[in-house]
Design an enzyme around this catalytic site. Structure first.
Site, PDB file in Angstrom:
ATOM      1  N   THR A 148       6.744  36.648 103.900  1.00 20.81           N
ATOM      2  CA  THR A 148       7.341  37.256 105.097  1.00 20.81           C
ATOM      3  C   THR A 148       6.273  38.075 105.811  1.00 20.81           C
ATOM      4  OG1 THR A 148       9.459  37.359 103.966  1.00 20.81           O
ATOM      5  CG2 THR A 148       9.176  38.800 105.886  1.00 20.81           C
TER       6      THR A 148
ATOM      7  N   GLU B 189      11.098  32.139 103.933  1.00 22.89           N
ATOM      8  CA  GLU B 189      12.010  31.854 102.820  1.00 22.89           C
ATOM      9  C   GLU B 189      13.259  32.712 102.957  1.00 22.89           C
ATOM     10  OE1 GLU B 189      11.989  29.429 100.534  1.00 22.89           O
ATOM     11  OE2 GLU B 189      13.984  30.297 100.514  1.00 22.89           O
TER      12      GLU B 189
ATOM     13  N   ALA C 183      18.134  34.278  98.393  1.00 27.91           N
ATOM     14  CA  ALA C 183      18.449  35.613  97.870  1.00 27.91           C
ATOM     15  C   ALA C 183      18.329  35.559  96.353  1.00 27.91           C
ATOM     16  CB  ALA C 183      19.860  36.032  98.280  1.00 27.91           C
TER      17      ALA C 183
ATOM     18  N   LYS D 165      12.599  35.648 110.641  1.00 26.72           N
ATOM     19  CA  LYS D 165      12.727  36.108 109.247  1.00 26.72           C
ATOM     20  C   LYS D 165      12.999  37.616 109.207  1.00 26.72           C
ATOM     21  CE  LYS D 165      12.644  36.614 104.943  1.00 26.72           C
ATOM     22  NZ  LYS D 165      13.741  36.190 104.090  1.00 26.72           N
TER      23      LYS D 165
ATOM     24  N   VAL E 222      26.276  51.386  96.536  1.00 26.45           N
ATOM     25  CA  VAL E 222      25.490  52.610  96.393  1.00 26.45           C
ATOM     26  C   VAL E 222      24.192  52.517  97.219  1.00 26.45           C
ATOM     27  CG1 VAL E 222      24.532  51.691  94.236  1.00 26.45           C
ATOM     28  CG2 VAL E 222      24.468  54.134  94.630  1.00 26.45           C
TER      29      VAL E 222
ATOM     30  N   CYS F  52      12.867  43.145  99.659  1.00 26.45           N
ATOM     31  CA  CYS F  52      12.705  42.649 101.032  1.00 26.45           C
ATOM     32  C   CYS F  52      13.282  43.539 102.118  1.00 26.45           C
ATOM     33  CB  CYS F  52      13.331  41.263 101.143  1.00 26.45           C
ATOM     34  SG  CYS F  52      12.475  40.041 100.137  1.00 26.45           S
TER      35      CYS F  52
ATOM     36  N   GLN G 244      14.127  46.733 102.828  1.00 27.37           N
ATOM     37  CA  GLN G 244      13.459  47.937 103.326  1.00 27.37           C
ATOM     38  C   GLN G 244      12.079  47.602 103.888  1.00 27.37           C
ATOM     39  OE1 GLN G 244      13.961  51.739 101.537  1.00 27.37           O
ATOM     40  NE2 GLN G 244      11.765  52.005 101.289  1.00 27.37           N
TER      41      GLN G 244
ATOM     42  N   PHE H  10      18.631  45.461  91.105  1.00 26.70           N
ATOM     43  CA  PHE H  10      19.103  45.809  92.455  1.00 26.70           C
ATOM     44  C   PHE H  10      20.354  45.036  92.856  1.00 26.70           C
ATOM     45  CE2 PHE H  10      18.061  42.444  95.563  1.00 26.70           C
ATOM     46  CZ  PHE H  10      17.294  41.588  94.805  1.00 26.70           C
ATOM     47  N   LYS H  11      20.693  43.990  92.073  1.00 27.01           N
ATOM     48  CA  LYS H  11      21.947  43.264  92.216  1.00 27.01           C
ATOM     49  C   LYS H  11      22.153  42.485  90.933  1.00 27.01           C
ATOM     50  CE  LYS H  11      21.939  39.442  94.826  1.00 27.01           C
ATOM     51  NZ  LYS H  11      21.615  38.382  95.814  1.00 27.01           N
TER      52      LYS H  11
HETATM   53  N1  LIG Z   1      11.400  37.752  96.273  1.00 23.51           N
HETATM   54  C1  LIG Z   1      12.178  37.173  97.165  1.00 23.51           C
HETATM   55  O1  LIG Z   1      13.376  36.980  96.937  1.00 23.51           O
HETATM   56  C2  LIG Z   1      11.647  36.746  98.497  1.00 23.51           C
HETATM   57  C3  LIG Z   1      12.489  36.028  99.366  1.00 23.51           C
HETATM   58  C4  LIG Z   1      12.001  35.655 100.620  1.00 23.51           C
HETATM   59  C5  LIG Z   1      10.705  35.993 100.971  1.00 23.51           C
HETATM   60  N2  LIG Z   1       9.924  36.689 100.108  1.00 23.51           N
HETATM   61  C6  LIG Z   1       8.550  36.986 100.525  1.00 23.51           C
HETATM   62  O2  LIG Z   1       7.648  36.245  99.693  1.00 23.51           O
HETATM   63  C7  LIG Z   1       6.449  36.979  99.472  1.00 23.51           C
HETATM   64  C8  LIG Z   1       6.198  37.113  97.984  1.00 23.51           C
HETATM   65  O3  LIG Z   1       7.276  37.834  97.415  1.00 23.51           O
HETATM   66  P1  LIG Z   1       7.461  37.945  95.842  1.00 23.51           P
HETATM   67  O4  LIG Z   1       8.707  38.685  95.603  1.00 23.51           O
HETATM   68  O5  LIG Z   1       7.285  36.611  95.216  1.00 23.51           O
HETATM   69  O6  LIG Z   1       6.180  38.856  95.476  1.00 23.51           O
HETATM   70  P2  LIG Z   1       5.509  39.088  94.054  1.00 23.51           P
HETATM   71  O7  LIG Z   1       4.689  40.326  94.182  1.00 23.51           O
HETATM   72  O8  LIG Z   1       6.535  38.992  92.985  1.00 23.51           O
HETATM   73  O9  LIG Z   1       4.536  37.837  93.852  1.00 23.51           O
HETATM   74  C9  LIG Z   1       3.375  37.636  94.580  1.00 23.51           C
HETATM   75  C10 LIG Z   1       2.337  36.963  93.685  1.00 23.51           C
HETATM   76  O10 LIG Z   1       1.179  36.674  94.467  1.00 23.51           O
HETATM   77  C11 LIG Z   1       0.047  36.781  93.608  1.00 23.51           C
HETATM   78  N3  LIG Z   1      -1.180  36.906  94.405  1.00 23.51           N
HETATM   79  C12 LIG Z   1      -1.561  37.940  95.197  1.00 23.51           C
HETATM   80  N4  LIG Z   1      -2.724  37.647  95.821  1.00 23.51           N
HETATM   81  C13 LIG Z   1      -3.079  36.407  95.420  1.00 23.51           C
HETATM   82  C14 LIG Z   1      -4.181  35.543  95.728  1.00 23.51           C
HETATM   83  N5  LIG Z   1      -5.130  35.925  96.598  1.00 23.51           N
HETATM   84  N6  LIG Z   1      -4.220  34.346  95.130  1.00 23.51           N
HETATM   85  C15 LIG Z   1      -3.249  33.959  94.254  1.00 23.51           C
HETATM   86  N7  LIG Z   1      -2.195  34.715  93.941  1.00 23.51           N
HETATM   87  C16 LIG Z   1      -2.115  35.929  94.507  1.00 23.51           C
HETATM   88  C17 LIG Z   1       0.357  38.003  92.772  1.00 23.51           C
HETATM   89  O11 LIG Z   1      -0.421  38.018  91.593  1.00 23.51           O
HETATM   90  C18 LIG Z   1       1.860  37.838  92.515  1.00 23.51           C
HETATM   91  O12 LIG Z   1       2.116  37.170  91.302  1.00 23.51           O
HETATM   92  C19 LIG Z   1       6.636  38.313 100.208  1.00 23.51           C
HETATM   93  O13 LIG Z   1       6.063  38.210 101.491  1.00 23.51           O
HETATM   94  C20 LIG Z   1       8.148  38.427 100.319  1.00 23.51           C
HETATM   95  O14 LIG Z   1       8.545  39.224 101.429  1.00 23.51           O
HETATM   96  C21 LIG Z   1      10.353  37.044  98.877  1.00 23.51           C
HETATM   97  O1  LIG Z   2      27.694  43.095 101.008  1.00 23.93           O
HETATM   98  C1  LIG Z   2      26.650  43.413 100.447  1.00 23.93           C
HETATM   99  C2  LIG Z   2      25.574  42.511 100.249  1.00 23.93           C
HETATM  100  C3  LIG Z   2      24.415  42.958  99.630  1.00 23.93           C
HETATM  101  N1  LIG Z   2      24.319  44.247  99.196  1.00 23.93           N
HETATM  102  C4  LIG Z   2      23.068  44.711  98.545  1.00 23.93           C
HETATM  103  O2  LIG Z   2      21.975  44.351  99.356  1.00 23.93           O
HETATM  104  C5  LIG Z   2      20.819  44.109  98.547  1.00 23.93           C
HETATM  105  C6  LIG Z   2      20.188  42.777  98.909  1.00 23.93           C
HETATM  106  O3  LIG Z   2      21.044  41.731  98.484  1.00 23.93           O
HETATM  107  P1  LIG Z   2      20.764  40.200  98.840  1.00 23.93           P
HETATM  108  O4  LIG Z   2      20.463  40.085 100.272  1.00 23.93           O
HETATM  109  O5  LIG Z   2      21.893  39.410  98.323  1.00 23.93           O
HETATM  110  O6  LIG Z   2      19.481  39.864  97.939  1.00 23.93           O
HETATM  111  P2  LIG Z   2      17.910  39.671  98.300  1.00 23.93           P
HETATM  112  O7  LIG Z   2      17.327  38.875  97.199  1.00 23.93           O
HETATM  113  O8  LIG Z   2      17.302  40.973  98.644  1.00 23.93           O
HETATM  114  O9  LIG Z   2      17.921  38.720  99.603  1.00 23.93           O
HETATM  115  C7  LIG Z   2      17.613  39.192 100.903  1.00 23.93           C
HETATM  116  O10 LIG Z   2      16.225  39.276 101.089  1.00 23.93           O
HETATM  117  C8  LIG Z   2      15.534  38.023 100.866  1.00 23.93           C
HETATM  118  C9  LIG Z   2      14.063  38.313 100.966  1.00 23.93           C
HETATM  119  O11 LIG Z   2      13.600  38.391 102.264  1.00 23.93           O
HETATM  120  C10 LIG Z   2      16.029  37.018 101.893  1.00 23.93           C
HETATM  121  O12 LIG Z   2      15.339  35.793 101.705  1.00 23.93           O
HETATM  122  C11 LIG Z   2      17.529  36.827 101.744  1.00 23.93           C
HETATM  123  O13 LIG Z   2      18.008  35.923 102.736  1.00 23.93           O
HETATM  124  C12 LIG Z   2      18.212  38.181 101.897  1.00 23.93           C
HETATM  125  O14 LIG Z   2      19.613  38.045 101.656  1.00 23.93           O
HETATM  126  C13 LIG Z   2      21.305  44.202  97.100  1.00 23.93           C
HETATM  127  O15 LIG Z   2      20.993  45.471  96.572  1.00 23.93           O
HETATM  128  C14 LIG Z   2      22.808  44.022  97.213  1.00 23.93           C
HETATM  129  O16 LIG Z   2      23.503  44.653  96.167  1.00 23.93           O
HETATM  130  C15 LIG Z   2      25.361  45.131  99.380  1.00 23.93           C
HETATM  131  O17 LIG Z   2      25.276  46.305  98.993  1.00 23.93           O
HETATM  132  N2  LIG Z   2      26.509  44.691 100.003  1.00 23.93           N
END
Ligand SMILES: NC(=O)c1ccc[n+]([C@@H]2O[C@H](COP(=O)([O-])OP(=O)(O)OC[C@H]3O[C@@H](n4cnc5c(N)ncnc54)[C@H](O)[C@@H]3O)[C@@H](O)[C@H]2O)c1
Ligand SMILES: O=c1ccn([C@@H]2O[C@H](COP(=O)(O)OP(=O)(O)O[C@H]3O[C@H](CO)[C@@H](O)[C@H](O)[C@H]3O)[C@@H](O)[C@H]2O)c(=O)[nH]1
EC number: 1.1.1.22
Length: 446
Positions: free
Chosen positions: A115, A144, A147, A203, A253, A259, A261, A321-322
């Site tokens: 992101t 991406e 959730a 996004k 709560v 993501c 914040q 967190f969930k």
């Molecule tokens: N976690 C989610 O649910 C989610 C959902 C949608 C989007 N995103 C986005 O995806 C991205 C990654 O999120 P995440 O939760 O997987 O993060 P994360 O910190 O869990 O994982 C990132 C990984 O990248 C690796 N890394 C960093 N620099 C590198 C490099 N130069 N070469 C190879 N590996 C390297 C780190 O070692 C780490 O394992 C963020 O931008 C986040 O906003 C995450």
């Molecule tokens: O009605 C609701 C829905 C969610 N939550 C809370 O909101 C937070 C985020 O929940 P959720 O969005 O389901 O999980 P994430 O994995 O953080 O997913 C969000 O963040 C991702 C990373 O960017 C996105 O890809 C997803 O589309 C987006 O939903 C959690 O603490 C939930 O408990 C509530 O309190 N009330």
């Protein structure tokens, strides 16, 4: 990437990471040891790993072999310098781009999966094109939307896949190539294409809208408590309006996760950068309301326990967190616990999936008190056995299903009297708890 590998046996997928421990865990024979807990994930990994899905730390080799590279590294909030506490830290993204530029010897499609702030693709394209070689790079944005806790289902059956690319013949070809990967299992009408900037901004916007709904209902939970309205009833009543819709209206709560914040702060910072102070302030309010909700919950516990929790045993059920994830990033439980610990409470934490190491690390990271002090004040339980004995209060921090199933009568018997329950997730039957003899409070219930 595991889902892509499972759905596209003809495509070889390399997942490379600098973190050798994580890669080792992804390669662990025991699928219970995968670094991420997600329902259904181990089956997907089992199906594809070793066939067309490979995990390694050999980044250069993977870059060299690939036609398409998904940059999925972390983009945390900056903790230093200009934009500290708000802007996205793009150093890992930039390092990836420089490594790709250095290693690549044939044309590649670079996919922004992380992101990112709007117009990051421009910076990537600049870095990639500055090597002086003949290699061409097309940068696509493919945010991406999964959730956590439902990641596999979200990926198998996405509402939409978004692909942003350049409006040139080369851009269109790159979009088509990525479209063809998803088209293995996603219907074409759910694969949207836009220009790069719309995709990047969509996004941040999607997360801002989702978090805004949670903050909106949470703001009203406070008013419900003051007026004896019931927040769940209000949510149901407004959610029936098809223009509003029923999802994401569960008062809690406070939202957590890695993501919401981070991405809203990123949006706030971007708006400020463009001189749009009113826009920035509008979205910043979503975060402020969330902070208020976490603080409000902790204060409610303290007030109810006769304005002091010093030395009192308080059991926190849940730390993730969930539910259905072991991820604790920005979890509301961390902040509520920190607040209670500052009042010298004796906190016991139980979460079915989070390790005690992680719980202490989350508290230590806040730097509110010494690590020794956190060890002294916090007990992490591996099971629920005996945790309720002599407790003054129990607070539900995560909506794990098992908490609903507990024998609350027996819990009440073990606790000190008067006993208190604080439901931060609205999952317990408050009336039943009161009949048992507990003082029960739930967010948004008058
Ligand atoms: N976690 C989610 O649910 C989610 C959902 C949608 C989007 N995103 C986005 O995806 C991205 C990654 O999120 P995440 O939760 O997987 O993060 P994360 O910190 O869990 O994982 C990132 C990984 O990248 C690796 N890394 C960093 N620099 C590198 C490099 N130069 N070469 C190879 N590996 C390297 C780190 O070692 C780490 O394992 C963020 O931008 C986040 O906003 C995450
Ligand atoms: O009605 C609701 C829905 C969610 N939550 C809370 O909101 C937070 C985020 O929940 P959720 O969005 O389901 O999980 P994430 O994995 O953080 O997913 C969000 O963040 C991702 C990373 O960017 C996105 O890809 C997803 O589309 C987006 O939903 C959690 O603490 C939930 O408990 C509530 O309190 N009330």
């Amino acid at each position: 990437m595991s889902v892509i590998a499972a759905k596209c046996p003809g495509i070889k997928v390399h997942v490379v990471d600098l973190n050798a421990d994580r890669i080792a865990a992804w390669n662990d024979d025991d699928l219970d040891n995968l670094p991420i807990y997600e329902p259904g994930l181990s089956d997907i990994v089992k199906e594809a790993r070793g066939r067309n899905l490979f995990f390694s730390t050999n980044v250069d080799e993977a870059i060299d072999e690939s036609d398409m590279i998904f940059i999925s590294v972390n983009t945390p909030t900056k903790t230093y310098g200009v934009g500290k506490g708000m802007a996205a830290d793009l150093k890992y993204i930039e390092l990836c781009a420089r490594q790709i530029a250095r290693v690549a010897t044939n044309d590649k499609i670079i996919v922004e999966k992380s992101t990112l702030p709007v117009r990051t693709a421009e910076a990537l394209q600049d870095i990639l094109s500055s090597t002086g070689s003949d290699v061409n790079f097309q940068v696509l944005s493919n945010p991406e939307f999964l959730a956590e806790g439902t990641a596999v289902q979200d990926l198998l059956n996405p509402d939409r896949v978004l692909i942003g690319g350049e409006r040139t013949p080369e851009g269109a070809a790159a979009i088509q190539a990525l479209h063809d990967v998803y088209a293995h299992w996603v219907p074409s009408d759910r694969i949207l294409t836009t220009n790069v900037w719309s995709s990047e901004l969509s996004k941040l916007t999607a997360n801002a809208f989702l978090a805004q709904r949670v903050s909106s209902i949470n703001s009203l939970s406070a008013l419900c408590e003051a007026t004896e309205a019931d927040v769940d009833e209000v949510a149901r009543a407004i959610g029936q309006d098809s223009r509003i819709g029923p999802k994401f209206l569960k008062s809690s709560v406070g939202f957590g996760g890695s993501c919401f914040q981070k991405d809203i702060l990123n949006l706030v910072y971007l708006s400020k950068t463009y001189g749009l102070d009113e826009v920035a302030e509008y979205w910043h309010q979503v975060i402020k309301m969330n902070d208020y909700q976490k603080r409000r919950f902790a204060e409610k516990i303290i007030q109810s326990l006769y304005n002091t929790v010093n030395g009192k045993k308080i059991v926190l059920l849940g730390w993730a967190f969930k539910k259905d994830t072991n991820d604790t990033r920005e979890s509301a439980a961390i902040y509520v616990a920190d607040y209670l610990l500052s009042e010298q409470a004796q906190v016991v934490v139980y979460d079915p999936k989070v390790t005690s190491q992680q719980i202490y690390a989350d508290l230590d990271y806040l730097n509110t008190r010494s690590e020794e002090e956190n060890q002294r004040l916090v007990n992490v339980a591996q099971t629920t056995e005996d945790i309720f004995k002599d407790a003054h209060a129990v607070a539900v921090m995560t909506e794990w299903d098992e908490f609903r199933e507990y024998d609350w009568k027996q819990i009440h018997e073990q606790m000190l009297k008067p006993s208190f329950v604080f439901d931060g997730r609205g999952i317990l039957d408050i009336q039943q708890l009161e009949e048992i003899g507990m003082n029960a409070f739930a967010i948004g219930k008058g």
